[in-house]
Design an enzyme around this catalytic site. Structure first.
Site, mmCIF file in Angstrom:
data_model
loop_
_atom_site.group_PDB
_atom_site.id
_atom_site.type_symbol
_atom_site.label_atom_id
_atom_site.label_comp_id
_atom_site.label_asym_id
_atom_site.label_seq_id
_atom_site.Cartn_x
_atom_site.Cartn_y
_atom_site.Cartn_z
ATOM 1 C CE1 TYR A 27 26.126 72.993 4.412
ATOM 2 C CE2 TYR A 27 25.235 75.163 4.890
ATOM 3 C CZ TYR A 27 25.434 73.844 5.240
ATOM 4 O OH TYR A 27 24.920 73.377 6.426
ATOM 5 C CD GLU A 49 24.951 73.921 12.772
ATOM 6 O OE1 GLU A 49 25.105 75.023 13.342
ATOM 7 O OE2 GLU A 49 24.514 73.806 11.611
ATOM 8 C CD1 TRP A 57 27.663 77.411 6.592
ATOM 9 C CD2 TRP A 57 28.024 76.599 8.638
ATOM 10 N NE1 TRP A 57 27.618 76.042 6.517
ATOM 11 C CE2 TRP A 57 27.840 75.522 7.749
ATOM 12 C CE3 TRP A 57 28.271 76.337 9.987
ATOM 13 C CZ2 TRP A 57 27.895 74.188 8.174
ATOM 14 C CZ3 TRP A 57 28.332 75.013 10.404
ATOM 15 C CH2 TRP A 57 28.149 73.958 9.510
#
Length: 214
Positions: A27, A49, A57
């Site tokens: 990522y 988000e 995350w």
């Protein structure tokens, strides 16, 4: 090399958080901080988000394909058409984070994004609004603790989105969104990704002052 940076086996320098495992490394190397300017792409990241709030995350990344299936590829018009039955369906979907408030906020935000487009006319979307808050300079952190969590621009963006009916859009979440989209560059100085987005030079100045690349 500054503290907080790690040189990988491939010889590339990354922050410690991006070196923890393969998902985060991929990522970081290929997506985080690269410019996203289309409505669907910005809406997806806004939704993720929001779901990430209070979680890691990595947890979101591992469910990303599940989120895409559940939310019609984050097509704004499709999600805006979700009703109560869809919310209940999503609450039973093990492929996503089953949080009623966040699911309902994603549907509500799709409707707000559609209204924004309709109100402001063709060519003016959620993406345009977010990118209009690009700062004149971007931070130049050398250590993780020097990376801001909010900015004047993220505070202003949060205020404007809330005014337009968006939810889960606080200043910290909006700063994280701006980082993810490349609106700001908070890659640590020394990272192999610093200044690679085409939007910002490594010294924190814009590639083209006062211009948001298309």
């Amino acid at each position: 090399m500054s503290e907080g940076l790690v040189r990988g086996e491939d010889g590339l320098v990354r922050p410690a958080w991006a070196s923890a495992h393969d998902d985060l490394r991929e990522y970081y190397d290929t997506e985080w901080g690269m410019p996203v300017r289309d409505e669907q792409g910005v809406f997806e990241r806004l939704a993720l988000e929001g779901f990430q709030s209070g979680l890691s995350w990595a947890t979101i990344l591992r469910r990303r394909e599940g989120f895409r299936r559940a939310f019609a590829g984050f097509d704004v018009d499709a999600v805006a058409g979700f009703g109560p039955a869809d919310v209940e369906r999503l609450l039973g979907d093990a492929g996503i984070i089953r949080h009623r408030g966040k699911i309902e906020a994603t549907v509500s935000n799709a409707r707000a994004a559609r209204a924004l487009r309709d109100e402001r006319g063709p060519g003016t979307t959620l993406a345009d609004l977010v990118w209009s808050h690009r700062p004149p300079r971007t931070p130049r952190p050398t250590l993780p603790e020097e990376v801001p969590t909010t900015s004047e621009e993220s505070i202003a963006l949060a205020r404007e989105l809330k005014r337009r009916g968006f939810r889960f859009v606080g200043p910290t979440t909006m700063f994280a969104l701006m980082e993810a989209l490349g609106v700001v560059d908070t890659h640590l100085l020394g990272s192999h990704r610093r200044g690679t987005s085409g939007v910002w030079h490594p010294d924190g100045t814009p590639v083209v002052p006062g211009h948001t690349p298309s």
